[in-house]
Design a protein around this motif. Structure first.
Motif, PDB file in Angstrom:
ATOM      1  N   HIS A  10       0.775  -1.266   0.066  1.00 20.07           N
ATOM      2  CA  HIS A  10       0.163   0.136  -0.045  1.00 20.07           C
ATOM      3  C   HIS A  10       0.742   1.268   0.000  1.00 20.07           C
ATOM      4  CE1 HIS A  10      -3.537  -2.561   0.743  1.00 20.07           C
ATOM      5  NE2 HIS A  10      -2.894  -3.042   1.860  1.00 20.07           N
ATOM      6  N   ILE A  11       1.858   1.167   0.819  1.00 19.26           N
ATOM      7  CA  ILE A  11       2.777   2.464   0.841  1.00 19.26           C
ATOM      8  C   ILE A  11       3.476   2.539  -0.406  1.00 19.26           C
ATOM      9  CG2 ILE A  11       4.849   3.364   2.053  1.00 19.26           C
ATOM     10  CD1 ILE A  11       3.947   1.877   4.632  1.00 19.26           C
ATOM     11  N   GLN A  12       3.946   1.428  -0.836  1.00 22.22           N
ATOM     12  CA  GLN A  12       4.716   1.503  -2.225  1.00 22.22           C
ATOM     13  C   GLN A  12       3.862   2.059  -3.282  1.00 22.22           C
ATOM     14  OE1 GLN A  12       7.635  -1.201  -3.873  1.00 22.22           O
ATOM     15  NE2 GLN A  12       6.601  -1.364  -5.571  1.00 22.22           N
ATOM     16  N   PHE A  13       2.666   1.700  -3.580  1.00 23.25           N
ATOM     17  CA  PHE A  13       1.999   2.237  -4.493  1.00 23.25           C
ATOM     18  C   PHE A  13       1.570   3.765  -4.156  1.00 23.25           C
ATOM     19  CE2 PHE A  13      -2.782   3.364  -6.212  1.00 23.25           C
ATOM     20  CZ  PHE A  13      -2.246   3.131  -7.502  1.00 23.25           C
ATOM     21  N   GLN A  14       1.110   4.036  -2.861  1.00 22.24           N
ATOM     22  CA  GLN A  14       0.886   5.645  -2.889  1.00 22.24           C
ATOM     23  C   GLN A  14       2.209   6.304  -2.966  1.00 22.24           C
ATOM     24  OE1 GLN A  14      -2.077   6.950  -2.130  1.00 22.24           O
ATOM     25  NE2 GLN A  14      -2.916   4.623  -2.293  1.00 22.24           N
ATOM     26  N   GLU A  15       3.208   5.884  -2.691  1.00 25.68           N
ATOM     27  CA  GLU A  15       4.550   6.786  -2.970  1.00 25.68           C
ATOM     28  C   GLU A  15       4.638   6.827  -4.479  1.00 25.68           C
ATOM     29  OE1 GLU A  15       6.752   8.309  -1.003  1.00 25.68           O
ATOM     30  OE2 GLU A  15       4.991   8.077   0.323  1.00 25.68           O
ATOM     31  N   LEU A  16       4.287   5.644  -5.406  1.00 29.82           N
ATOM     32  CA  LEU A  16       4.661   5.866  -6.741  1.00 29.82           C
ATOM     33  C   LEU A  16       3.651   6.640  -7.260  1.00 29.82           C
ATOM     34  CD1 LEU A  16       5.732   4.510  -9.442  1.00 29.82           C
ATOM     35  CD2 LEU A  16       3.902   2.666  -9.147  1.00 29.82           C
ATOM     36  N   LYS A  17       2.266   6.660  -6.846  1.00 27.35           N
ATOM     37  CA  LYS A  17       1.168   7.523  -7.283  1.00 27.35           C
ATOM     38  C   LYS A  17       1.634   8.977  -6.960  1.00 27.35           C
ATOM     39  CE  LYS A  17      -3.740   7.958  -6.877  1.00 27.35           C
ATOM     40  NZ  LYS A  17      -3.868   9.246  -6.266  1.00 27.35           N
ATOM     41  N   LYS A  18       2.195   9.219  -5.846  1.00 25.74           N
ATOM     42  CA  LYS A  18       2.277  10.781  -5.342  1.00 25.74           C
ATOM     43  C   LYS A  18       3.656  11.310  -6.353  1.00 25.74           C
ATOM     44  CE  LYS A  18       4.430  11.280  -1.477  1.00 25.74           C
ATOM     45  NZ  LYS A  18       4.670  11.467   0.138  1.00 25.74           N
ATOM     46  N   TYR A  19       4.610  10.430  -6.473  1.00 23.67           N
ATOM     47  CA  TYR A  19       5.693  10.598  -7.500  1.00 23.67           C
ATOM     48  C   TYR A  19       5.034  11.096  -8.730  1.00 23.67           C
ATOM     49  CZ  TYR A  19       9.966  10.680 -10.027  1.00 23.67           C
ATOM     50  OH  TYR A  19      11.048  11.006 -10.768  1.00 23.67           O
ATOM     51  N   LEU A  20       4.346  10.149  -9.454  1.00 20.38           N
ATOM     52  CA  LEU A  20       4.058  10.450 -10.796  1.00 20.38           C
ATOM     53  C   LEU A  20       2.866  11.800 -10.788  1.00 20.38           C
ATOM     54  CD1 LEU A  20       3.512   6.834 -11.874  1.00 20.38           C
ATOM     55  CD2 LEU A  20       5.371   8.216 -12.625  1.00 20.38           C
ATOM     56  N   GLU A  21       2.178  11.723  -9.905  1.00 23.16           N
ATOM     57  CA  GLU A  21       1.247  12.886 -10.142  1.00 23.16           C
ATOM     58  C   GLU A  21       1.799  14.186  -9.697  1.00 23.16           C
ATOM     59  OE1 GLU A  21      -3.035  10.437  -8.951  1.00 23.16           O
ATOM     60  OE2 GLU A  21      -1.967  11.833  -7.568  1.00 23.16           O
ATOM     61  N   TYR A  22       2.645  14.174  -8.818  1.00 20.99           N
ATOM     62  CA  TYR A  22       3.436  15.319  -8.395  1.00 20.99           C
ATOM     63  C   TYR A  22       4.625  15.855  -8.876  1.00 20.99           C
ATOM     64  CZ  TYR A  22      -0.657  15.665  -5.512  1.00 20.99           C
ATOM     65  OH  TYR A  22      -1.983  15.720  -4.895  1.00 20.99           O
ATOM     66  N   GLN A  23       5.472  14.899  -9.528  1.00 20.02           N
ATOM     67  CA  GLN A  23       6.878  15.211  -9.823  1.00 20.02           C
ATOM     68  C   GLN A  23       6.805  15.067 -11.650  1.00 20.02           C
ATOM     69  OE1 GLN A  23       9.517  15.830  -7.960  1.00 20.02           O
ATOM     70  NE2 GLN A  23       8.688  15.333  -6.238  1.00 20.02           N
ATOM     71  N   LYS A  24       7.968  15.779 -12.224  1.00 18.44           N
ATOM     72  CA  LYS A  24       7.910  15.442 -13.600  1.00 18.44           C
ATOM     73  C   LYS A  24       7.872  14.072 -13.841  1.00 18.44           C
ATOM     74  CE  LYS A  24      10.882  16.705 -17.302  1.00 18.44           C
ATOM     75  NZ  LYS A  24      12.161  17.492 -17.931  1.00 18.44           N
ATOM     76  N   THR A  25       7.095  13.709 -14.910  1.00 20.86           N
ATOM     77  CA  THR A  25       7.382  12.096 -15.119  1.00 20.86           C
ATOM     78  C   THR A  25       8.413  11.842 -15.836  1.00 20.86           C
ATOM     79  OG1 THR A  25       4.804  12.529 -16.039  1.00 20.86           O
ATOM     80  CG2 THR A  25       6.186  10.715 -16.868  1.00 20.86           C
ATOM     81  N   PRO A  26       8.965  10.752 -15.029  1.00 19.08           N
ATOM     82  CA  PRO A  26      10.483  10.098 -15.573  1.00 19.08           C
ATOM     83  C   PRO A  26      10.311   9.546 -16.824  1.00 19.08           C
ATOM     84  CG  PRO A  26       9.134   8.617 -13.884  1.00 19.08           C
ATOM     85  CD  PRO A  26       8.097   9.862 -14.250  1.00 19.08           C
ATOM     86  N   ASP A  27      11.333   9.330 -17.399  1.00 18.63           N
ATOM     87  CA  ASP A  27      11.472   8.665 -18.446  1.00 18.63           C
ATOM     88  C   ASP A  27      11.204   7.405 -18.600  1.00 18.63           C
ATOM     89  OD1 ASP A  27      12.651  11.074 -20.514  1.00 18.63           O
ATOM     90  OD2 ASP A  27      13.777  11.053 -18.657  1.00 18.63           O
ATOM     91  N   TYR A  28      11.981   6.700 -17.598  1.00 12.50           N
ATOM     92  CA  TYR A  28      11.642   5.274 -17.280  1.00 12.50           C
ATOM     93  C   TYR A  28      11.456   4.824 -15.780  1.00 12.50           C
ATOM     94  CZ  TYR A  28      13.749   5.394 -21.902  1.00 12.50           C
ATOM     95  OH  TYR A  28      14.321   5.702 -23.220  1.00 12.50           O
ATOM     96  N   ALA A  29      11.052   3.584 -15.426  1.00  8.26           N
ATOM     97  CA  ALA A  29      10.912   3.034 -14.087  1.00  8.26           C
ATOM     98  C   ALA A  29      11.459   1.837 -13.923  1.00  8.26           C
ATOM     99  CB  ALA A  29       9.319   3.565 -13.767  1.00  8.26           C
ATOM    100  N   ILE A  30      11.974   1.478 -12.701  1.00  2.00           N
ATOM    101  CA  ILE A  30      12.392   0.171 -12.567  1.00  2.00           C
ATOM    102  C   ILE A  30      11.833  -0.236 -10.827  1.00  2.00           C
ATOM    103  CG2 ILE A  30      14.212  -1.334 -11.729  1.00  2.00           C
ATOM    104  CD1 ILE A  30      16.158   0.349 -13.445  1.00  2.00           C
TER     105      ILE A  30
END
Length: 358
Positions: free
Chosen positions: A66-86
């Motif tokens: 749950h924490i990982q998904f929320q952190e991922l969601k927060k990053y994608l919604e509020y940061q500049k979209t990354p070029d790639y993800a691992i």
């Protein structure tokens, strides 16, 4: 006219000093900041990213889907979209994770094979239902579990009528395949598996569980564990409760420094590892993908090798105990785009160290 010429000259003079924007790779560490294994994966990945010209952003899953998904969601919604993800797909959150990466159009590579059963059918395979899921970088957990069981059997003083117990990680495909490999090896040798428990990768929990196992099963000969820390936890339990701890052999995964030290002393007896390179391999393959190499259009997986360390060969790996500089490996030499290799040359440690130092 003169002003225009001056501006052009200024641009030409400053061009060599202009910083070329790096591609950003979001690295999702599924654990906590100081996790011994994942901090090594992250550190090696940072060295590889630097050499390959990537900017590595890191977020943490805190060991919770749950924490990982929320952190991922927060990053994608509020940061500049990354070029790639691992990232690792946490059981129970795989669909949501892939959907949000698809929504933001982020090409992603997953590490490990962690999803099974109905959830596996829901996500299908890389590139099928989710076109931005490029592929998986993982190791053969079944074979690794089998090899650890075989190594522990080989160093046991007792050669017949043996009894083993399995201390697994969490409930998930990765742990299950390790345990299945162990169970199949033990079965092939007539070794009874008295019980399997789950230690959630915790040394403390493993100690507690092993104390209970020792009370429940009188003649345990082998303790197979899915991590070095859990193997050490089991060994500590035996020091507390066993009159003769020399009769029990212990082994785990990860090639942690503390794990290798215990193998060298003979407190634990085997460790399987090499998979801490998976983040670096993911980055090398992303570098090639970024430069239009066809690997991820023709493949859906990259399987990395693992090896077994015992008392017999632990001295060959002693350099790993002292926080070596993983930046000495030239990760660009692994690239298919930059070399004439047709396939990735997947070396075991220390081979990759010896062959690829600058």
């Amino acid at each position: 006219m003169r002003l225009k010429i001056r501006l052009i000259l200024l641009m030409l003079l400053t061009l060599p000093f202009m910083t070329i924007a790096k591609q950003t790779v979001l690295f999702v560490n599924p654990s906590v900041v100081d996790d011994p294994f994942w901090s090594k994966v992250q550190s090696i990945s940072q060295h590889a990213a630097q050499q390959l010209g990537f900017k590595l952003d890191v977020i943490y899953g805190e060991g919770n889907r749950h924490i990982q998904f929320q952190e991922l969601k927060k990053y994608l919604e509020y940061q500049k979209t990354p070029d790639y993800a691992i990232l690792i797909l946490y059981p129970g959150a795989a669909v949501e994770s892939l959907k949000i990466l698809e929504k933001f159009e982020v090409p992603a590579i997953t590490m490990e094979q962690t999803i099974s059963g109905e959830e596996k059918s829901q996500i299908a395979g890389p590139g099928e239902d989710y076109k931005y899921w490029l592929g998986e970088v993982y190791h053969d957990n079944y074979q690794a579990g089998y090899d650890l069981a075989k190594a522990l059997h080989s160093v046991s003083n007792k050669k017949s009528n043996l009894t083993a117990v399995l201390i697994n990680g969490h409930y998930g495909s990765e742990s299950d395949m390790r345990a299945k490999g162990a169970a199949d090896y033990f079965s092939s040798q007539g070794i009874e598996v008295a019980q399997e428990v789950h230690g959630s990768w915790s040394e403390t929990l493993s100690t507690e569980q092993t104390l209970k196992l020792l009370k429940r099963h009188a003649n345990i000969d082998i303790v197979w564990a899915a991590s070095d820390l859990m193997a050490i936890g089991a060994m500590k339990a035996c020091k507390i409760a066993c009159a003769d701890k020399q009769n029990i052999v212990f082994g785990g995964f990860d090639w942690l420094s503390v794990g290798l030290e215990n193998v060298a002393r003979g407190d634990t007896h085997a460790s399987v590892g090499g998979h801490f390179m998976m983040g670096a391999w993911a980055l090398v393959s992303l570098f090639d993908y970024h430069h239009k190499h066809s690997y991820w259009s023709e493949h859906r997986e990259l399987v990395i090798p693992m090896g077994v360390i015992t008392k017999q060969n632990v001295n060959n790996y002693s350099w790993m105990k002292n926080s070596p500089n993983w930046g000495l490996i030239d990760y660009r030499l692994k690239s298919l785009h930059l070399t004439d290799q047709s396939q990735y040359q997947l070396y075991l440690i220390p081979e990759i160290w010896q062959k690829n130092k600058r």
